[in-house]
Design a protein around this motif. Structure first.
Motif, mmCIF file in Angstrom:
data_model
loop_
_atom_site.group_PDB
_atom_site.id
_atom_site.type_symbol
_atom_site.label_atom_id
_atom_site.label_comp_id
_atom_site.label_asym_id
_atom_site.label_seq_id
_atom_site.Cartn_x
_atom_site.Cartn_y
_atom_site.Cartn_z
ATOM 1 N N LYS A 76 9.514 -98.239 8.120
ATOM 2 C CA LYS A 76 10.336 -99.234 8.801
ATOM 3 C C LYS A 76 10.168 -99.121 10.311
ATOM 4 N N GLU A 77 10.162 -97.899 10.827
ATOM 5 C CA GLU A 77 9.971 -97.677 12.260
ATOM 6 C C GLU A 77 8.589 -98.155 12.710
ATOM 7 N N ALA A 78 7.580 -97.924 11.858
ATOM 8 C CA ALA A 78 6.217 -98.365 12.194
ATOM 9 C C ALA A 78 6.144 -99.884 12.290
ATOM 10 N N PHE A 79 6.808 -100.579 11.370
ATOM 11 C CA PHE A 79 6.853 -102.037 11.421
ATOM 12 C C PHE A 79 7.467 -102.503 12.739
ATOM 13 N N GLY A 80 8.590 -101.877 13.113
ATOM 14 C CA GLY A 80 9.276 -102.267 14.336
ATOM 15 C C GLY A 80 8.465 -101.989 15.580
ATOM 16 N N MET A 81 7.752 -100.861 15.595
ATOM 17 C CA MET A 81 6.966 -100.488 16.765
ATOM 18 C C MET A 81 5.755 -101.402 16.940
ATOM 19 N N ILE A 82 5.118 -101.791 15.829
ATOM 20 C CA ILE A 82 3.878 -102.566 15.893
ATOM 21 C C ILE A 82 4.135 -104.064 16.060
ATOM 22 N N THR A 83 5.162 -104.573 15.394
ATOM 23 C CA THR A 83 5.419 -106.021 15.412
ATOM 24 C C THR A 83 6.682 -106.417 16.168
ATOM 25 N N ASP A 84 7.446 -105.441 16.655
ATOM 26 C CA ASP A 84 8.745 -105.709 17.301
ATOM 27 C C ASP A 84 9.730 -106.341 16.335
ATOM 28 N N ASN A 85 9.489 -106.162 15.058
ATOM 29 C CA ASN A 85 10.376 -106.735 14.037
ATOM 30 C C ASN A 85 10.320 -105.863 12.792
ATOM 31 N N GLU A 86 11.366 -105.072 12.562
ATOM 32 C CA GLU A 86 11.385 -104.179 11.402
ATOM 33 C C GLU A 86 11.350 -104.939 10.087
ATOM 34 N N SER A 87 11.771 -106.208 10.114
ATOM 35 C CA SER A 87 11.819 -107.018 8.889
ATOM 36 C C SER A 87 10.578 -107.894 8.721
ATOM 37 N N TYR A 88 9.551 -107.669 9.541
ATOM 38 C CA TYR A 88 8.344 -108.491 9.462
ATOM 39 C C TYR A 88 7.716 -108.385 8.074
ATOM 40 N N GLU A 89 7.184 -109.515 7.599
ATOM 41 C CA GLU A 89 6.556 -109.562 6.279
ATOM 42 C C GLU A 89 5.065 -109.866 6.418
ATOM 43 N N LEU A 90 4.255 -109.040 5.812
ATOM 44 C CA LEU A 90 2.806 -109.221 5.806
ATOM 45 C C LEU A 90 2.397 -110.116 4.648
ATOM 46 N N LYS A 91 1.434 -110.999 4.886
ATOM 47 C CA LYS A 91 0.916 -111.825 3.803
ATOM 48 C C LYS A 91 -0.070 -111.002 2.976
ATOM 49 N N ALA A 92 0.225 -110.852 1.694
ATOM 50 C CA ALA A 92 -0.604 -110.004 0.822
ATOM 51 C C ALA A 92 -2.056 -110.473 0.795
ATOM 52 N N SER A 93 -2.269 -111.782 0.806
ATOM 53 C CA SER A 93 -3.638 -112.310 0.734
ATOM 54 C C SER A 93 -4.445 -111.986 1.986
ATOM 55 N N SER A 94 -3.758 -111.695 3.101
ATOM 56 C CA SER A 94 -4.460 -111.328 4.321
ATOM 57 C C SER A 94 -4.955 -109.889 4.262
#
Length: 387
Positions: free
Chosen positions: A307-325
């Motif tokens: 969760k911390e890694a998501f927040g640090m990299i995208t500035d959004n802990e709730s960011y969702e990655l597209k699986a197909s990407s």
């Protein structure tokens, strides 16, 4: 929009197709390094001769060609945007022919404002209707599959550069002399559209006026100014950027060393999620999903760290990655193994057969195979392996 929805519209752009009716075409000519409209012309599409229609049809298909989140992007309109393109396009779609032209001129002005083109450019708009049968074709049925259709009204825009006139030396057989010839009229390059968009988006049988399909000129190189200032749409992440985020999250959580078998399991888990998704569109992965994928792949991970890694990299802990990407075209996509000696390409599901081993004091890549390997049609001779 899904690939099948885009493909469904794209394939309609062909001559003598009774399921597609293009009512009007509106071409706007912009001189290079200018922010003013030089010439604009509107006419019924059916009045163009067949050769012109074919050239434009191919241009429309071209702008709707490319991978989702790579070259084609479904964008969500910003709320309460000033001089909203969503409202402009909606008015143009529903209004009369003169109102449509006026709204497209407003869109044109938004495109060229403070952003002159390097070459003479032609912006083309069409207003069209695509009729989609409500059921698949049945040759044995008494009624035609076209007796009932869904009518999809849409606006399509393409932006095309022009090429400089050709300069040539010709030989005149009659006068028996060499002549210099130059064409004075620029040629519109309809084969390589710079950008474009489709409004509204379509999913299954429904129109979605809250989204617009944007086409970038090159894969993974969207024009963010065009997206923000012209289309008034929210920010996006390309497939390439999504994959980079995923890779950085993995590095932050488990380090930059990962065995090929573990990586194969990770890609397999994500691919399974894609295949099992019932909604048709590619699923999205938040930090909890990434934790589950890594855990199922044999890695012991801390959910809070992800969760911390998501927040640090995208500035959004709730960011969702597209699986197909992350795992595009799983069965045909190649994963690259890079070394100073050679680069190897292998399918994601075959990574489990790859090992890095020590052989005679040297690091080597070992690939487990079930049959003799071939090089340019010659079978490789087996050699003894003595560690």
């Amino acid at each position: 929009m899904e690939k099948k929805d885009i493909a469904g519209i794209r394939k309609q752009f062909k001559a003598d197709n009774d399921l597609l009716r293009i009512s009007e075409i509106f071409n706007v000519y912009i001189m290079k390094e200018s922010t003013e409209i030089y010439h604009a012309q509107k006419q019924p599409f059916e009045l163009l001769d067949s050769n012109q229609q074919e050239l434009f049809m191919n241009n429309f298909k071209k702008v709707l060609t490319g991978g989702l989140n790579e070259k084609l992007f479904e964008l969500k309109f910003q709320r309460d945007a000033e001089n909203s393109s969503q409202l402009i396009l909606h008015k143009g779609l529903l209004g009369g022919t003169d109102d449509w032209q006026d709204q497209m001129l407003i869109m044109t002005e938004k495109m060229i404002r403070d952003q002159p083109y390097e070459k003479d450019t032609v912006i083309t708009f069409i207003r069209a209707e695509y009729m989609k049968p409500t059921k698949s074709r049945n040759d044995e049925a008494e009624t035609s599959d076209r007796d009932a259709v869904y009518a999809h009204h849409f606006i399509l825009c393409t932006v095309n550069k022009t090429d400089e006139p050709k300069k040539e030396i010709q030989f005149d057989y009659i006068e028996k002399e060499f002549k210099y010839k130059i064409e004075v009229d620029p040629v519109i390059d309809l084969k390589n559209p710079l950008t474009g968009f489709l409004f509204p988006c379509f999913t299954n049988q429904s129109a979605d006026v809250n989204h617009i399909l944007y086409a970038a000129g090159k894969a993974n190189e969207p024009d963010y100014r065009f997206i923000d200032e012209v289309l008034n749409s929210e920010e996006i992440m390309t497939a390439k950027e999504d994959k980079a985020v995923f890779e950085q999250v993995i590095r932050n959580v488990v380090g930059d060393q990962l065995s090929p078998s573990t990586l194969a399991k990770v890609y397999g888990e994500i691919n399974t999620a894609i295949e099992e998704n019932d909604e048709g569109e590619s699923p999205k992965l938040d930090y909890k999903d990434v934790e589950r994928v890594l855990s199922n792949s044999g890695e012991k991970v801390d959910g809070e760290k992800i969760k911390e890694a998501f927040g640090m990299i995208t500035d959004n802990e709730s960011y969702e990655l597209k699986a197909s990407s992350i795992v595009p075209k799983y069965k045909s996509k190649s994963i690259k193994i890079n070394t100073k000696v050679a680069n190897i390409s292998i399918s994601p599901q075959d990574l489990e057969f790859v090992r890095q081993v020590n052989y005679n004091g040297k690091r080597c890549i070992m690939i487990e195979i079930e049959e003799d390997a071939e090089i340019d049609g010659f079978k490789m001779l087996p050699e003894a392996f003595n560690e």
